[in-house]
Motif scaffolding. Structure first.
Motif, short mmCIF file in Angstrom:
data_model
loop_
_atom_site.label_atom_id
_atom_site.label_comp_id
_atom_site.label_asym_id
_atom_site.label_seq_id
_atom_site.Cartn_x
_atom_site.Cartn_y
_atom_site.Cartn_z
N GLU A 211 0.81 -1.21 0.00
CA GLU A 211 0.00 0.00 0.00
C GLU A 211 0.85 1.27 0.00
N TRP A 215 0.96 4.96 -2.74
CA TRP A 215 0.80 6.22 -1.99
C TRP A 215 1.94 7.17 -2.31
N ARG A 232 4.05 6.38 7.38
CA ARG A 232 2.91 5.92 6.58
C ARG A 232 2.77 4.40 6.62
#
Length: 327
Positions: A211, A215, A232
């Motif tokens: 993920e 991003w 993050r």
């Protein structure tokens, strides 16, 4: 200029041969305009591994091709056939771009095409290549080497990297990506050299960074740090570094720089934006910084790169083959 010739003879490795046939023999879906004219050239019926093959033409057809591809050579302990070596040499002298896949480099070396040039082959045979042909600068640590009119790839899957690289040089990144999607392979891998294909293999969906990657890609114009990425990903910077090594073979900062360079390449190919604007959009800050990193990574300045690729990717993405000469 759109003819690609596969130079075959008994003893060729069928994996590399089939790979090249798939890339250059079938156009991606939805392509407007002609694809490559693929021909198979050999001395007669040949054996590639356990498979038989009937070439379209004799080896004397090679000098009329725009690109000649020599697949892997099975028995590197033996000298390649003289008729194949002579035909490949003659094709190059006639102006053809010549590329070897895996141990096909031994054929190019026997033809003298690698003398004084940097080259690679399957890692298990780099020492043999260097010992037998001391005029060749053998690099065992790269996916492929692009010398303009002479190209060599490392073993097996690296042959696909080189084939996609050729498509990208000829037709632009969007067409090469379409070919990669059809074959269900990553369009770019980082081989640790200054090459025109520089993005690493993405992590699988179940990887801890799966993920994080998209991003970051959406925020390349921001001044991201390793701490930003770790935050993050909800892990420490040390753990982030370990996962990056596992997924990409490189560090978070180097991966981030690679993505910024890759984004800059796309903007240079597809927009009229100035180098200053592209530097900001890719997160490089200033044109000076972009030029320094771009030249070091890609091997040419941004302006030169744009001149090489822009006309094909914007005005005529389906244009015929054009040879790319590195400065």
């Amino acid at each position: 200029m759109n003819t690609v010739a596969l130079a075959v003879t008994d003893g060729m490795l069928h994996f590399e041969l089939s790979m090249a046939y798939e890339v250059f023999g079938s156009a991606p879906a939805g392509l407007a305009g002609p694809w490559y004219n693929l021909v198979v050239c050999g001395p007669g019926a040949v054996r590639a591994g356990r498979f038989g093959l009937e070439p379209d033409h004799g080896l004397d057809r090679l000098p009329r091709a725009d690109t000649v591809i020599v697949p892997g050579w099975a028995d590197v302990d033996e000298e390649p056939p003289a008729d194949l070596v002579d035909a490949v040499r003659t094709a190059h002298e006639a102006g053809a771009r010549v590329a070897s896949l895996c141990t096909g480099a031994f054929v190019l070396a026997a033809a003298g095409l690698l003398d004084g040039r940097r080259a690679t082959t399957h890692w298990a045979h780099t020492r043999d290549l260097a010992a037998r042909y001391p005029k060749v600068e053998v690099d065992p640590d790269v996916l492929y080497v692009d010398n303009g009119s002479v190209l060599t790839s490392a073993g097996k899957a690296a042959a696909m990297d080189l084939c996609l690289h050729l498509v990208r040089l000829d037709r632009g990144s969007s067409i090469a990506n379409a070919v990669a999607r059809r074959l269900v392979v990553p369009p770019h891998r980082d081989g640790g050299q200054a090459q025109f294909v520089t993005a690493p293999v993405p992590a699988p969906d179940n990887h801890p960074l799966a993920e994080l990657f998209p991003w970051v890609i959406k925020r390349l114009n921001h001044p991201l740090t390793v701490e930003d990425l770790a935050r993050r990903a909800r892990m420490s910077s040390r753990h982030l570094g370990r996962h990056f090594r596992s997924a990409t073979g490189t560090t978070p900062l180097q991966w981030l720089l690679t993505q910024r360079i890759r984004h800059a390449q796309e903007l240079l190919e597809t927009t009229d934006d100035s180098v200053e604007t592209i530097a900001a959009a890719s997160g490089m800050g200033t044109a000076t910084t972009l030029r320094r990193h771009f030249n070091r990574t890609v091997g040419v300045p941004p302006d030169t790169y744009r001149r090489t690729f822009r006309s094909r990717t914007r005005s005529d993405p389906n244009a015929g083959l054009q040879h790319h000469q590195r400065p």
